[in-house]
Scaffold this active site. Structure first.
Site, PDB file in Angstrom:
ATOM      1  N   ALA A  64      27.505  14.179  56.914  1.00 16.85           N
ATOM      2  CA  ALA A  64      27.992  13.967  55.556  1.00 16.85           C
ATOM      3  C   ALA A  64      29.293  13.183  55.653  1.00 16.85           C
ATOM      4  O   ALA A  64      30.037  13.294  56.641  1.00 16.85           O
ATOM      5  CB  ALA A  64      28.213  15.314  54.889  1.00 16.85           C
ATOM      6  N   GLY A 109      25.153  16.671  59.044  1.00 17.30           N
ATOM      7  CA  GLY A 109      24.103  16.438  58.052  1.00 17.30           C
ATOM      8  C   GLY A 109      23.050  15.455  58.539  1.00 17.30           C
ATOM      9  O   GLY A 109      21.909  15.495  58.072  1.00 17.30           O
ATOM     10  N   GLU A 112      20.739  17.513  60.449  1.00 19.43           N
ATOM     11  CA  GLU A 112      20.023  18.364  59.488  1.00 19.43           C
ATOM     12  C   GLU A 112      18.934  17.576  58.754  1.00 19.43           C
ATOM     13  O   GLU A 112      17.837  18.089  58.531  1.00 19.43           O
ATOM     14  CB  GLU A 112      21.017  18.991  58.502  1.00 19.43           C
ATOM     15  N   GLU A 132      30.330  20.484  62.889  1.00 22.19           N
ATOM     16  CA  GLU A 132      31.122  20.815  61.700  1.00 22.19           C
ATOM     17  C   GLU A 132      32.288  21.742  62.015  1.00 22.19           C
ATOM     18  O   GLU A 132      33.325  21.712  61.352  1.00 22.19           O
ATOM     19  CB  GLU A 132      30.243  21.467  60.627  1.00 22.19           C
TER      20      GLU A 132
HETATM   21  N1  CO8 Z   1      32.105  10.547  57.577  1.00 20.67           N
HETATM   22  C1  CO8 Z   1      32.844   9.458  57.231  1.00 20.67           C
HETATM   23  N2  CO8 Z   1      33.104   8.453  58.064  1.00 20.67           N
HETATM   24  C2  CO8 Z   1      32.613   8.547  59.318  1.00 20.67           C
HETATM   25  C3  CO8 Z   1      31.841   9.637  59.745  1.00 20.67           C
HETATM   26  C4  CO8 Z   1      31.583  10.675  58.802  1.00 20.67           C
HETATM   27  N3  CO8 Z   1      30.835  11.734  59.096  1.00 20.67           N
HETATM   28  N4  CO8 Z   1      31.512   9.449  61.042  1.00 20.67           N
HETATM   29  C5  CO8 Z   1      32.039   8.273  61.402  1.00 20.67           C
HETATM   30  N5  CO8 Z   1      32.710   7.715  60.361  1.00 20.67           N
HETATM   31  C6  CO8 Z   1      33.434   6.460  60.341  1.00 20.67           C
HETATM   32  C7  CO8 Z   1      34.765   6.556  61.051  1.00 20.67           C
HETATM   33  O1  CO8 Z   1      35.758   7.106  60.195  1.00 20.67           O
HETATM   34  C8  CO8 Z   1      35.035   5.130  61.413  1.00 20.67           C
HETATM   35  O2  CO8 Z   1      35.500   4.440  60.258  1.00 20.67           O
HETATM   36  P1  CO8 Z   1      36.729   3.380  60.399  1.00 20.67           P
HETATM   37  O3  CO8 Z   1      36.191   2.301  61.295  1.00 20.67           O
HETATM   38  O4  CO8 Z   1      36.922   2.940  58.985  1.00 20.67           O
HETATM   39  O5  CO8 Z   1      37.852   4.111  60.987  1.00 20.67           O
HETATM   40  C9  CO8 Z   1      33.649   4.580  61.717  1.00 20.67           C
HETATM   41  O6  CO8 Z   1      32.729   5.474  61.086  1.00 20.67           O
HETATM   42  C10 CO8 Z   1      33.357   4.556  63.213  1.00 20.67           C
HETATM   43  O7  CO8 Z   1      33.617   5.850  63.727  1.00 20.67           O
HETATM   44  P2  CO8 Z   1      34.463   6.092  65.068  1.00 20.67           P
HETATM   45  O8  CO8 Z   1      35.556   5.077  65.188  1.00 20.67           O
HETATM   46  O9  CO8 Z   1      34.870   7.535  65.097  1.00 20.67           O
HETATM   47  O10 CO8 Z   1      33.341   5.790  66.161  1.00 20.67           O
HETATM   48  P3  CO8 Z   1      33.180   6.425  67.629  1.00 20.67           P
HETATM   49  O11 CO8 Z   1      32.091   5.657  68.270  1.00 20.67           O
HETATM   50  O12 CO8 Z   1      34.487   6.542  68.326  1.00 20.67           O
HETATM   51  O13 CO8 Z   1      32.666   7.950  67.376  1.00 20.67           O
HETATM   52  C11 CO8 Z   1      31.311   9.647  66.332  1.00 20.67           C
HETATM   53  C12 CO8 Z   1      31.414   8.168  66.766  1.00 20.67           C
HETATM   54  C13 CO8 Z   1      31.258  10.568  67.550  1.00 20.67           C
HETATM   55  C14 CO8 Z   1      30.023   9.773  65.537  1.00 20.67           C
HETATM   56  C15 CO8 Z   1      32.552  10.017  65.459  1.00 20.67           C
HETATM   57  O14 CO8 Z   1      32.710   9.039  64.417  1.00 20.67           O
HETATM   58  C16 CO8 Z   1      32.453  11.366  64.805  1.00 20.67           C
HETATM   59  O15 CO8 Z   1      32.696  12.376  65.455  1.00 20.67           O
HETATM   60  N6  CO8 Z   1      32.147  11.387  63.493  1.00 20.67           N
HETATM   61  C17 CO8 Z   1      32.105  12.617  62.727  1.00 20.67           C
HETATM   62  C18 CO8 Z   1      30.871  13.428  63.037  1.00 20.67           C
HETATM   63  C19 CO8 Z   1      30.890  14.702  62.272  1.00 20.67           C
HETATM   64  O16 CO8 Z   1      31.810  15.501  62.347  1.00 20.67           O
HETATM   65  N7  CO8 Z   1      29.827  14.943  61.492  1.00 20.67           N
HETATM   66  C20 CO8 Z   1      29.688  16.120  60.683  1.00 20.67           C
HETATM   67  C21 CO8 Z   1      30.215  15.865  59.297  1.00 20.67           C
HETATM   68  S1  CO8 Z   1      30.234  17.339  58.312  1.00 20.67           S
HETATM   69  C22 CO8 Z   1      28.630  17.497  57.807  1.00 20.67           C
HETATM   70  O17 CO8 Z   1      27.770  16.711  58.088  1.00 20.67           O
HETATM   71  C23 CO8 Z   1      28.350  18.681  56.935  1.00 20.67           C
HETATM   72  C24 CO8 Z   1      26.902  18.679  56.485  1.00 20.67           C
HETATM   73  C25 CO8 Z   1      26.777  19.215  55.095  1.00 20.67           C
HETATM   74  C26 CO8 Z   1      25.367  19.057  54.558  1.00 20.67           C
HETATM   75  C27 CO8 Z   1      24.821  17.645  54.588  1.00 20.67           C
HETATM   76  C28 CO8 Z   1      23.425  17.564  54.067  1.00 20.67           C
HETATM   77  C29 CO8 Z   1      22.601  16.440  54.541  1.00 20.67           C
END
Ligand code: CO8
Length: 258
Positions: A64, A109, A112, A132
């Site tokens: 998400a 998500g 999921e 998460e």
């Molecule tokens: N939300 C918003 N932006 C994101 C997300 C995200 N989940 N993941 C990545 N991005 C963005 C980053 O902010 C970044 O943006 P910018 O270039 O503007 O700074 C861009 O994508 C690239 O990301 P990274 O620079 O971090 O790239 P890396 O290759 O270093 O890392 C990762 C990739 C490992 C995927 C890392 O981005 C990461 O850990 N992302 C978050 C993953 C996460 O925590 N996901 C869980 C989110 S909570 C959730 O899903 C709750 C579910 C609720 C129900 C949903 C129902 C379907």
């Protein structure tokens, strides 16, 4: 529909692709509404027999959208029943078979949504996780429920509590992934499998999907009874007559999906 989700038709297969590369296909209201609309279209189209949901070569979906969620209050999440409204669960309700083709990250998500599909085909680059906990929250769209059913309690607890990712080989061994392919072949092979499924009788594929899902929602005896009744119902279908007659005639069946 916006371009945060792209769709293509490949014969009787409907392909849906997340397309938010600037945010690693993070799921916000726009993406989810577009996903739900794409599913609605394919569901309503009688010429589509199977769906494929995919992302890019590097990311299926990174969860998400954290920016979208970060200022939610409890009251907002509760009143809107976040992740049951707005299309988040549309994948769960589609009656046609859906294959998730996962390359790269399927996190939170994203994992999921992949698990809401009927099966997951993965590239050797795939990484699955429920991270998460790192954000001070927890899975909210089935991560604590579908993951243990797929991989067992031990690995599900490990992923949800430690936030570690599972690579494609481990995910396949654990039962989360049905088929594993080299990244370059993932989409082609998934489309091929989807074409095979879509070539079978559509009502029968729907009945099989319904019956397999029953296995997770009922006792064994209830599930067996449901299966038997649906099996009996297949004898009302033209496709059953055609399938068995074609076998007897030693020819390929021509299903008319009725
Ligand atoms: N939300 C918003 N932006 C994101 C997300 C995200 N989940 N993941 C990545 N991005 C963005 C980053 O902010 C970044 O943006 P910018 O270039 O503007 O700074 C861009 O994508 C690239 O990301 P990274 O620079 O971090 O790239 P890396 O290759 O270093 O890392 C990762 C990739 C490992 C995927 C890392 O981005 C990461 O850990 N992302 C978050 C993953 C996460 O925590 N996901 C869980 C989110 S909570 C959730 O899903 C709750 C579910 C609720 C129900 C949903 C129902 C379907």
């Amino acid at each position: 529909m916006t371009d945060s989700v792209l769709t293509e038709t490949h014969g009787r297969v409907g392909l849906i692709r997340f397309n938010r590369p600037e945010a690693m296909n993070a799921l916000n209201a726009d993406v989810v509404a577009a996903l739900a609309a794409a599913i609605d279209d394919f569901e309503a189209n009688p010429d589509i027999g199977c769906l494929v949901l995919t992302g890019s070569d590097t990311v299926f979906a990174a969860g998400a959208d954290i920016g979208f969620m970060k200022d939610f209050s409890y009251l907002h999440a509760y009143r809107t029943d976040f992740v049951t409204t707005g299309g988040w669960e549309r994948l769960k309700t589609t009656r046609k078979p859906v294959i998730a083709a996962v390359a790269g990250f399927a996190l939170g998500g994203g994992c999921e949504l992949a698990m809401m599909c009927d099966m997951i085909f993965a590239a050797d680059t795939a990484k699955f996780g429920q991270p998460e906990i790192r954000l001070g929250t927890m899975p909210g769209a089935g991560g604590t429920q579908r993951l243990p059913r797929a991989v067992g309690k031990a690995k599900a607890m490990d992923l949800c509590l430690s936030a570690r990712m599972m690579d494609a080989a481990e995910a396949e061994r654990a039962g989360l992934v049905a088929r594993l392919y080299p990244a370059a072949q993932l989409l082609e092979e998934t489309l091929k499998a989807a074409q095979t499924i879509a070539g079978f009788s559509l009502p029968v594929t729907m009945m099989i999907k319904e019956s397999v899902n029953r296995a997770f929602e009922s006792s064994l005896n209830e599930g067996l009874l449901f299966e038997r009744r649906v099996f009996h119902a297949t004898f009302t279908l033209d496709d059953q007559r055609e399938g068995m007659q074609a076998f007897a005639d030693k020819r390929k069946p021509v299903f008319r999906h009725q």
